[in-house]
Design a protein around this motif. Sequence first.
Motif, PDB file in Angstrom:
ATOM      1  N   LYS A  90     -45.668   0.990  26.057  1.00  0.00           N
ATOM      2  CA  LYS A  90     -44.982   1.930  26.935  1.00  0.00           C
ATOM      3  C   LYS A  90     -44.888   1.385  28.352  1.00  0.00           C
ATOM      4  O   LYS A  90     -43.836   1.463  29.002  1.00  0.00           O
ATOM      5  CB  LYS A  90     -45.697   3.281  26.920  1.00  0.00           C
ATOM      6  CG  LYS A  90     -45.542   4.048  25.609  1.00  0.00           C
ATOM      7  CD  LYS A  90     -46.217   5.414  25.689  1.00  0.00           C
ATOM      8  CE  LYS A  90     -46.041   6.186  24.381  1.00  0.00           C
ATOM      9  NZ  LYS A  90     -46.708   7.504  24.424  1.00  0.00           N
ATOM     10  N   GLU A  91     -45.989   0.842  28.838  1.00  0.00           N
ATOM     11  CA  GLU A  91     -45.976   0.301  30.201  1.00  0.00           C
ATOM     12  C   GLU A  91     -45.090  -0.940  30.269  1.00  0.00           C
ATOM     13  O   GLU A  91     -44.448  -1.209  31.285  1.00  0.00           O
ATOM     14  CB  GLU A  91     -47.400  -0.027  30.652  1.00  0.00           C
ATOM     15  CG  GLU A  91     -47.491  -0.315  32.146  1.00  0.00           C
ATOM     16  CD  GLU A  91     -48.912  -0.547  32.618  1.00  0.00           C
ATOM     17  OE1 GLU A  91     -49.067  -0.889  33.798  1.00  0.00           O
ATOM     18  OE2 GLU A  91     -49.849  -0.391  31.812  1.00  0.00           O
ATOM     19  N   LEU A  92     -45.059  -1.712  29.185  1.00  0.00           N
ATOM     20  CA  LEU A  92     -44.199  -2.889  29.103  1.00  0.00           C
ATOM     21  C   LEU A  92     -42.749  -2.517  29.368  1.00  0.00           C
ATOM     22  O   LEU A  92     -42.041  -3.169  30.134  1.00  0.00           O
ATOM     23  CB  LEU A  92     -44.329  -3.518  27.709  1.00  0.00           C
ATOM     24  CG  LEU A  92     -43.631  -4.852  27.465  1.00  0.00           C
ATOM     25  CD1 LEU A  92     -44.604  -5.991  27.722  1.00  0.00           C
ATOM     26  CD2 LEU A  92     -43.118  -4.943  26.031  1.00  0.00           C
ATOM     27  N   ILE A  93     -42.302  -1.431  28.749  1.00  0.00           N
ATOM     28  CA  ILE A  93     -40.926  -0.974  28.893  1.00  0.00           C
ATOM     29  C   ILE A  93     -40.675  -0.429  30.296  1.00  0.00           C
ATOM     30  O   ILE A  93     -39.638  -0.675  30.912  1.00  0.00           O
ATOM     31  CB  ILE A  93     -40.606   0.076  27.808  1.00  0.00           C
ATOM     32  CG1 ILE A  93     -40.665  -0.576  26.420  1.00  0.00           C
ATOM     33  CG2 ILE A  93     -39.253   0.704  28.046  1.00  0.00           C
ATOM     34  CD1 ILE A  93     -40.759   0.406  25.280  1.00  0.00           C
ATOM     35  N   THR A  94     -41.641   0.297  30.844  1.00  0.00           N
ATOM     36  CA  THR A  94     -41.502   0.845  32.197  1.00  0.00           C
ATOM     37  C   THR A  94     -41.359  -0.260  33.236  1.00  0.00           C
ATOM     38  O   THR A  94     -40.497  -0.198  34.118  1.00  0.00           O
ATOM     39  CB  THR A  94     -42.715   1.729  32.547  1.00  0.00           C
ATOM     40  OG1 THR A  94     -42.791   2.805  31.611  1.00  0.00           O
ATOM     41  CG2 THR A  94     -42.603   2.281  33.955  1.00  0.00           C
ATOM     42  N   LEU A  95     -42.198  -1.293  33.122  1.00  0.00           N
ATOM     43  CA  LEU A  95     -42.166  -2.371  34.107  1.00  0.00           C
ATOM     44  C   LEU A  95     -40.864  -3.160  34.054  1.00  0.00           C
ATOM     45  O   LEU A  95     -40.401  -3.671  35.070  1.00  0.00           O
ATOM     46  CB  LEU A  95     -43.347  -3.316  33.899  1.00  0.00           C
ATOM     47  CG  LEU A  95     -44.644  -3.000  34.637  1.00  0.00           C
ATOM     48  CD1 LEU A  95     -45.634  -4.141  34.488  1.00  0.00           C
ATOM     49  CD2 LEU A  95     -44.404  -2.718  36.113  1.00  0.00           C
ATOM     50  N   ALA A  96     -40.259  -3.287  32.859  1.00  0.00           N
ATOM     51  CA  ALA A  96     -39.031  -4.067  32.725  1.00  0.00           C
ATOM     52  C   ALA A  96     -37.927  -3.547  33.637  1.00  0.00           C
ATOM     53  O   ALA A  96     -37.100  -4.320  34.138  1.00  0.00           O
ATOM     54  CB  ALA A  96     -38.558  -4.069  31.272  1.00  0.00           C
ATOM     55  N   SER A  97     -37.910  -2.247  33.885  1.00  0.00           N
ATOM     56  CA  SER A  97     -36.884  -1.665  34.746  1.00  0.00           C
ATOM     57  C   SER A  97     -37.074  -2.053  36.210  1.00  0.00           C
ATOM     58  O   SER A  97     -36.170  -1.865  37.035  1.00  0.00           O
ATOM     59  CB  SER A  97     -36.888  -0.138  34.615  1.00  0.00           C
ATOM     60  OG  SER A  97     -38.112   0.406  35.103  1.00  0.00           O
ATOM     61  N   LYS A  98     -38.253  -2.584  36.542  1.00  0.00           N
ATOM     62  CA  LYS A  98     -38.549  -2.972  37.923  1.00  0.00           C
ATOM     63  C   LYS A  98     -38.544  -4.480  38.133  1.00  0.00           C
ATOM     64  O   LYS A  98     -38.742  -4.952  39.256  1.00  0.00           O
ATOM     65  CB  LYS A  98     -39.912  -2.405  38.334  1.00  0.00           C
ATOM     66  CG  LYS A  98     -40.013  -0.887  38.225  1.00  0.00           C
ATOM     67  CD  LYS A  98     -41.418  -0.406  38.571  1.00  0.00           C
ATOM     68  CE  LYS A  98     -41.546   1.104  38.425  1.00  0.00           C
ATOM     69  NZ  LYS A  98     -42.924   1.579  38.718  1.00  0.00           N
ATOM     70  N   THR A  99     -38.342  -5.233  37.058  1.00  0.00           N
ATOM     71  CA  THR A  99     -38.421  -6.693  37.153  1.00  0.00           C
ATOM     72  C   THR A  99     -37.432  -7.259  38.160  1.00  0.00           C
ATOM     73  O   THR A  99     -37.776  -8.129  38.967  1.00  0.00           O
ATOM     74  CB  THR A  99     -38.211  -7.337  35.772  1.00  0.00           C
ATOM     75  OG1 THR A  99     -39.385  -7.125  34.971  1.00  0.00           O
ATOM     76  CG2 THR A  99     -38.000  -8.835  35.892  1.00  0.00           C
ATOM     77  N   GLN A 100     -36.196  -6.801  38.130  1.00  0.00           N
ATOM     78  CA  GLN A 100     -35.191  -7.354  39.048  1.00  0.00           C
ATOM     79  C   GLN A 100     -35.595  -7.111  40.502  1.00  0.00           C
ATOM     80  O   GLN A 100     -35.614  -8.034  41.318  1.00  0.00           O
ATOM     81  CB  GLN A 100     -33.823  -6.737  38.769  1.00  0.00           C
ATOM     82  CG  GLN A 100     -32.717  -7.254  39.689  1.00  0.00           C
ATOM     83  CD  GLN A 100     -32.467  -8.741  39.555  1.00  0.00           C
ATOM     84  OE1 GLN A 100     -32.130  -9.226  38.487  1.00  0.00           O
ATOM     85  NE2 GLN A 100     -32.622  -9.484  40.651  1.00  0.00           N
TER      86      GLN A 100
END
Length: 290
Positions: A50-60
């Motif tokens: 779940k956290e993996l998916i949340t962080l992906a939105s902030k990678t850029q």
Amino acid sequence: MKIACGQLCSLSSLKDNSRIVIKLIKQSILSKVEVLFLPEATDYILKDAKELITLASKTQQDFLTPIQKELKLLNERNKSQLKLAIGIHEPTSLEKVRNIQIWINEAGLIEQKYAKIHLFDINIPNGPNLKELDSVEPGNSILSPFAVRNWNIGFAICYDIRFIEMTLKLRNLGANLITFPSAFTTKTGEAHWLELGRARAIDSQCYIVMAAQCGEHQNGSDKKRVSYGQSIIIDPWGEVIARGAKYSDPRSVDDQGDYYQLVTAEISHELVEQVRSNLPVFSHRRPDVY
């Protein structure tokens, strides 16, 4: 051409990982490196889906943008032409992420992208238990090799290295350098890391570049994950020409407590041509039989 693998141990903080990549960029420019290859999942490594998916939105915003800006600025300031290949995550519409490798040019612009095709989805007794399919959406196509000077670079990621068909396809499409950014487990690393890299170099008669995560990823939970390390660059004859530390080796940190290592090598287009001329296995293949 001088190239490098940047080895590090990505944590759960996008901003901390971005800061370490910028240190590797600065070190690469000082070392006159033209292409810096960075590991799979350089933006972050976690075990919680779940956290993996949340962080992906902030990678850029929190990871990539500072790197792109700094790369452009440092290249302009130093009159250098450093380019990056880097593994990151991107969100998908299916509430999963893609495990991708991107190419960033000297102006800080993303020019190429490949999404990992083969997902590491295994449970080995007394060994790794990683279910990448739980949170990752697989890619469905090979990225054709792209030109950088007189090099044709082929992209693959980590577990892709076990599928010889992909390596041979990239060679047939014109690759003379193939990169496998990775976060290998310690068990599979001890058994197969070096052997797989040398085999793919010999099979394809390409340079093989394997930038690796290395060490224990502190992610704020009791779910420990350790990556094997030992970033390597292998020539088309199968010789290891540069090598980084393994997870079990002594590894120093800088004055901010950051671990990273730059592993450099000069690569020769003439050597590729020599190996392929002296041992022309691709002209001896028998697709009519097999």
